[in-house]
Design a protein around this motif. Structure first.
Motif, mmCIF file in Angstrom:
data_model
loop_
_atom_site.group_PDB
_atom_site.id
_atom_site.type_symbol
_atom_site.label_atom_id
_atom_site.label_comp_id
_atom_site.label_asym_id
_atom_site.label_seq_id
_atom_site.Cartn_x
_atom_site.Cartn_y
_atom_site.Cartn_z
ATOM 1 N N GLY A 162 6.066 10.092 -0.500
ATOM 2 C CA GLY A 162 5.294 8.732 -0.398
ATOM 3 C C GLY A 162 3.792 9.172 -0.434
ATOM 4 O O GLY A 162 3.424 10.057 0.222
ATOM 5 N N LEU A 163 3.134 7.909 -0.668
ATOM 6 C CA LEU A 163 1.648 8.050 -0.502
ATOM 7 C C LEU A 163 1.415 6.535 -0.010
ATOM 8 O O LEU A 163 1.886 5.372 -0.433
ATOM 9 N N GLU A 164 0.765 6.245 1.274
ATOM 10 C CA GLU A 164 0.249 4.920 1.722
ATOM 11 C C GLU A 164 -1.274 5.177 1.620
ATOM 12 O O GLU A 164 -1.753 6.071 2.053
ATOM 13 N N ARG A 165 -1.764 4.094 1.176
ATOM 14 C CA ARG A 165 -3.055 3.955 0.854
ATOM 15 C C ARG A 165 -3.853 3.080 2.222
ATOM 16 O O ARG A 165 -3.235 2.032 2.473
ATOM 17 N N GLY A 208 0.830 -1.245 -0.119
ATOM 18 C CA GLY A 208 0.088 -0.030 -0.030
ATOM 19 C C GLY A 208 0.853 1.181 -0.058
ATOM 20 O O GLY A 208 0.396 2.436 0.083
ATOM 21 N N ALA A 209 2.156 1.113 -0.079
ATOM 22 C CA ALA A 209 3.196 2.407 -0.011
ATOM 23 C C ALA A 209 3.576 2.533 -1.575
ATOM 24 O O ALA A 209 4.097 1.425 -1.914
ATOM 25 N N GLU A 210 3.803 3.490 -1.807
ATOM 26 C CA GLU A 210 4.614 4.022 -3.153
ATOM 27 C C GLU A 210 5.082 5.254 -2.984
ATOM 28 O O GLU A 210 4.619 6.223 -2.305
ATOM 29 N N PHE A 211 6.020 5.297 -3.570
ATOM 30 C CA PHE A 211 6.829 6.561 -3.960
ATOM 31 C C PHE A 211 6.893 7.280 -5.363
ATOM 32 O O PHE A 211 7.109 6.361 -6.162
ATOM 33 N N LEU A 212 6.646 8.336 -5.404
ATOM 34 C CA LEU A 212 6.972 9.029 -6.787
ATOM 35 C C LEU A 212 8.349 9.618 -6.562
ATOM 36 O O LEU A 212 8.767 9.839 -5.616
ATOM 37 N N VAL A 213 9.166 9.747 -7.748
ATOM 38 C CA VAL A 213 10.384 10.094 -7.673
ATOM 39 C C VAL A 213 10.593 10.839 -8.623
ATOM 40 O O VAL A 213 10.141 11.013 -9.825
ATOM 41 N N ALA A 214 11.757 11.904 -8.281
ATOM 42 C CA ALA A 214 12.237 12.841 -9.374
ATOM 43 C C ALA A 214 13.498 12.703 -9.759
ATOM 44 O O ALA A 214 14.247 12.455 -8.835
ATOM 45 N N VAL A 215 13.943 12.462 -11.144
ATOM 46 C CA VAL A 215 15.287 12.036 -11.391
ATOM 47 C C VAL A 215 15.809 13.261 -12.219
ATOM 48 O O VAL A 215 15.191 13.734 -13.100
ATOM 49 N N ALA A 216 17.136 13.241 -11.811
ATOM 50 C CA ALA A 216 17.939 14.264 -12.649
ATOM 51 C C ALA A 216 18.999 13.113 -13.471
ATOM 52 O O ALA A 216 20.048 12.819 -12.400
ATOM 53 N N GLY A 217 19.192 12.947 -14.567
ATOM 54 C CA GLY A 217 20.064 12.312 -15.075
ATOM 55 C C GLY A 217 19.744 10.861 -14.649
ATOM 56 O O GLY A 217 18.616 10.208 -14.962
#
Length: 144
Positions: free
Chosen positions: A43-46, A26-35
């Motif tokens: 993070g978001l836990e549902r 139920g946990a997921e992470f959005l990430v920002a990537v440079a290179g």
């Protein structure tokens, strides 16, 4: 998130945020990537129709560019798309920041029972952390 797990964990540790539970169901992470480098995450836990925003972190070299705000807005959009009607968070020092996204402080006793049972709530954040709530449809108050 398996490929980004180590990078997210390092970023959270460097930001003095808890890493426990980032791989929980139920946990997921959005990430920002440079290179090829992870420079931000959120993070978001549902928990059914409610969620817990956690661990918004930005690499120090990338702060001040609006990346944290973009990640936060994206998590809010994902939560809405998934039908989450309320989103909670716990913070020790960023209540003012999150108010700009429509969050408001509430007593810890008013948290949804599922959120009260989360690791963030029971173990990771101190009892002094501010609990905040954003209900879907609440307007942002001037996002940073």
């Amino acid at each position: 998130m398996p490929a980004d797990h180590v990078a997210v964990q390092q970023l959270l540790s460097a930001s003095s945020l808890p890493t426990t539970g980032i791989e929980a169901p139920g946990a997921e992470f959005l990430v920002a990537v440079a290179g090829e480098r992870v420079v931000g995450c959120a993070g978001l836990e549902r928990y059914g129709d409610v969620g817990l925003l956690r661990s918004v972190a930005v690499d120090p070299e990338w702060r001040g560019r609006g990346l944290g705000a973009r990640l936060t807005r994206r998590v809010l959009a994902v939560a809405e798309q998934r039908g989450m009607v309320r989103l909670y968070l716990l913070t020790e020092n960023a209540a003012k920041y999150f108010r700009a996204f429509g969050f408001r402080a509430i007593p810890r006793s008013q948290a949804d029972p599922a959120v009260q049972g989360s690791a963030e709530f029971t173990e990771l954040c101190p009892a002094s952390a501010t609990l905040m709530l954003r209900e879907q449809g609440e307007e942002d108050a001037g996002i940073p």
